[in-house]
Motif scaffolding. Structure first.
Motif, PDB file in Angstrom:
ATOM      1  N   SER A 299       0.407  28.431 -33.410  1.00 51.34           N
ATOM      2  CA  SER A 299       0.525  28.419 -34.868  1.00 51.34           C
ATOM      3  C   SER A 299       1.090  29.724 -35.423  1.00 51.34           C
ATOM      4  O   SER A 299       1.254  29.864 -36.639  1.00 51.34           O
TER       5      SER A 299
ATOM      6  N   THR B  23       3.158  32.519 -36.986  1.00 55.35           N
ATOM      7  CA  THR B  23       4.367  32.601 -37.805  1.00 55.35           C
ATOM      8  C   THR B  23       4.893  34.031 -37.866  1.00 55.35           C
ATOM      9  O   THR B  23       6.076  34.241 -38.111  1.00 55.35           O
ATOM     10  N   ASP B  24       4.010  35.034 -37.650  1.00 53.88           N
ATOM     11  CA  ASP B  24       4.375  36.444 -37.710  1.00 53.88           C
ATOM     12  C   ASP B  24       3.890  37.152 -36.447  1.00 53.88           C
ATOM     13  O   ASP B  24       2.687  37.144 -36.161  1.00 53.88           O
TER      14      ASP B  24
ATOM     15  N   SER C  22      13.240  28.660 -35.868  1.00 54.22           N
ATOM     16  CA  SER C  22      12.635  28.774 -37.200  1.00 54.22           C
ATOM     17  C   SER C  22      12.605  30.212 -37.705  1.00 54.22           C
ATOM     18  O   SER C  22      12.117  30.472 -38.807  1.00 54.22           O
ATOM     19  N   LEU C  23      13.121  31.147 -36.917  1.00 55.06           N
ATOM     20  CA  LEU C  23      13.041  32.565 -37.262  1.00 55.06           C
ATOM     21  C   LEU C  23      13.881  32.881 -38.503  1.00 55.06           C
ATOM     22  O   LEU C  23      15.065  32.571 -38.561  1.00 55.06           O
ATOM     23  N   THR C  24      13.238  33.524 -39.506  1.00 57.41           N
ATOM     24  CA  THR C  24      13.956  33.916 -40.717  1.00 57.41           C
ATOM     25  C   THR C  24      14.130  35.428 -40.824  1.00 57.41           C
ATOM     26  O   THR C  24      15.058  35.902 -41.466  1.00 57.41           O
TER      27      THR C  24
ATOM     28  N   GLN D 100      -2.087  32.884 -37.333  1.00 59.69           N
ATOM     29  CA  GLN D 100      -0.719  32.889 -37.843  1.00 59.69           C
ATOM     30  C   GLN D 100      -0.037  34.253 -37.767  1.00 59.69           C
ATOM     31  O   GLN D 100       1.182  34.316 -37.628  1.00 59.69           O
TER      32      GLN D 100
ATOM     33  N   ASN E 214       6.747  27.743 -34.537  1.00 65.26           N
ATOM     34  CA  ASN E 214       6.595  28.033 -35.964  1.00 65.26           C
ATOM     35  C   ASN E 214       6.911  29.479 -36.319  1.00 65.26           C
ATOM     36  O   ASN E 214       6.761  29.886 -37.474  1.00 65.26           O
ATOM     37  N   LEU E 215       7.352  30.260 -35.348  1.00 67.71           N
ATOM     38  CA  LEU E 215       7.576  31.686 -35.570  1.00 67.71           C
ATOM     39  C   LEU E 215       8.661  31.905 -36.627  1.00 67.71           C
ATOM     40  O   LEU E 215       9.786  31.432 -36.496  1.00 67.71           O
ATOM     41  N   SER E 216       8.289  32.670 -37.689  1.00 65.54           N
ATOM     42  CA  SER E 216       9.218  32.922 -38.787  1.00 65.54           C
ATOM     43  C   SER E 216       9.652  34.375 -38.871  1.00 65.54           C
ATOM     44  O   SER E 216      10.803  34.658 -39.184  1.00 65.54           O
ATOM     45  N   ARG E 217       8.728  35.308 -38.573  1.00 58.92           N
ATOM     46  CA  ARG E 217       9.036  36.740 -38.632  1.00 58.92           C
ATOM     47  C   ARG E 217       8.630  37.396 -37.321  1.00 58.92           C
ATOM     48  O   ARG E 217       7.494  37.245 -36.869  1.00 58.92           O
TER      49      ARG E 217
ATOM     50  N   CYS F  72      14.162  30.632 -30.862  1.00 58.28           N
ATOM     51  CA  CYS F  72      13.514  30.852 -32.162  1.00 58.28           C
ATOM     52  C   CYS F  72      14.304  30.197 -33.293  1.00 58.28           C
ATOM     53  O   CYS F  72      14.899  30.867 -34.137  1.00 58.28           O
TER      54      CYS F  72
END
Length: 367
Positions: free
Chosen positions: A34, A36-37, A96-98, A14, A64-67, A94
């Motif tokens: 998977s 996320t970061d 889902s990127l937050t 992740q 699923n990349l968030s950061r 991206c």
């Protein structure tokens, strides 16, 4: 090759940090669906056009990349344009990127245009970090449509760029946390059309950092518009801005509108005793104030006398920083006596690096 083999076995990975490495082929990351970061910063020798294209491809395969943090130094100008176009183009995938950190990239006018195009696909983005990117007003204008395309964006860090009041006029009203530290806001004036537009767009702020932004007395007067319109503001940093008595006399009355303000930093300015007196006169209206920083402001015992009343009236105040001023033992005694009258709450007053000699009376009060 070892990294490639290892990553192919890490289907559930992740978080991956590839900071300051000489990794040429980023396509191996595509197997890490998977993630996320992801942090990808390269040395000058590592980032080729082909490698940048790989980053683009990889980003399209990480749902699923968030950061994400992307950064690499400049070398050949023409090649860099192509690299940044590849990197930023991949951002469009991206969804889902937050949080996006592009600090230490060069974002001049054409590159800002490429970034704006990529950000159009980042509808979930909440935090954008653009520190040390050589951004100017023209680049900010290029970013304006992209910032509007991110309805959830609430935090923006533009530290140490070349943005003026005209540049910040593009900022959206939904931002709640803005950092403009180290920019040149010398044109931020109370009666300037650019500043009026900029300040009206920051109505939802809770945190504002204008440290070392060349605000000055005229900009200090303009800050009153922020205090008046931003009723939810909790933290305001105006340190090292050459703000003096004139700026404080204009700014301070607006504190009555800052009911939520808990942290105020005015360190490293030119307040002097008169400026502090102007501030202290209105501090009692800041019912939520817990910390105030007044270090390096040429404050003497006269200024301390003004502050003593404010300390007693600010019932939530727990930290007062008065380091590196001109306070004598007599002024310190006044502060200690004020502290003794605040029973029932913890109040920390820092008076290091002043002209204080710890005599008997001071020692007695301290006990």
């Amino acid at each position: 090759e070892d990294l490639t083999q290892a990553l192919r076995k890490c289907e559930d990975l992740q978080l991956l940090n590839l900071e300051d490495n000489d990794i040429i082929d980023f396509s191996v990351l595509a197997a890490c669906t998977s993630l996320t970061d992801l942090i990808v910063t390269s040395t000058e020798s590592a980032m080729t056009k082909e490698a940048a294209q790989n980053v683009d491809t990889v980003l399209s395969q990480l749902p699923n990349l968030s950061r994400l943090k992307l950064s690499h130094p400049d070398s050949n100008a023409e090649a860099e344009e192509q690299k940044h176009a590849c990197w930023f183009g991949g951002l469009a995938h991206c969804e889902s990127l937050t949080q996006l950190d592009l600090s230490n990239n060069t974002l001049d006018h054409p590159r800002a245009a490429s970034l704006a195009e990529g950000l159009g696909g980042c509808g979930a983005l909440r935090c954008l970090l653009l520190q040390d990117c050589k951004l100017n007003d023209a680049a900010m204008r290029m970013l304006r449509p992209a910032l509007k395309a991110c309805p959830g964006l609430t935090r923006l860090d533009l530290s140490r760029n070349a943005v003026s009041a005209k540049g910040i006029a593009v900022l959206g009203q939904k931002l709640v946390d803005v950092t403009l530290e180290g920019n040149d806001l010398g044109d931020l004036k109370a009666d300037g059309p650019a500043s009026e537009s900029a300040l009206s767009r920051l109505a939802g702020l809770t945190r504002l950092n204008l440290r070392s932004a060349k605000v000055g007395d005229e900009g200090g007067q303009a800050v009153r518009h922020i205090l008046t319109s931003c009723s939810a503001l909790t933290s305001l940093d105006l340190a090292f801005n050459s703000i003096g008595e004139k700026g404080l006399r204009s700014l301070s009355p607006a504190l009555q509108h800052a009911a939520a303000l808990s942290h105020l930093d005015l360190g490293g300015n030119e307040l002097g005793d008169r400026g502090v007196a102007a501030l202290a006169k209105h501090l009692h209206t800041c019912k939520a104030l817990t910390a105030i920083d007044l270090k390096r402001n040429e404050i003497g015992d006269t200024g301390v006398r003004s502050l003593v009343v404010a300390v007693k009236s600010c019932k939530e105040l727990s930290q007062l920083d008065l380091r590196q001023n001109q306070i004598s033992s007599g002024g310190a005694v006044l502060l200690m006596e004020a502290m003794s009258g605040t029973r029932g709450r913890r109040l920390s007053v820092d008076v290091r690096d002043n002209a204080i000699a710890a005599g008997r009376k001071l020692a007695t009060v301290c006990r």
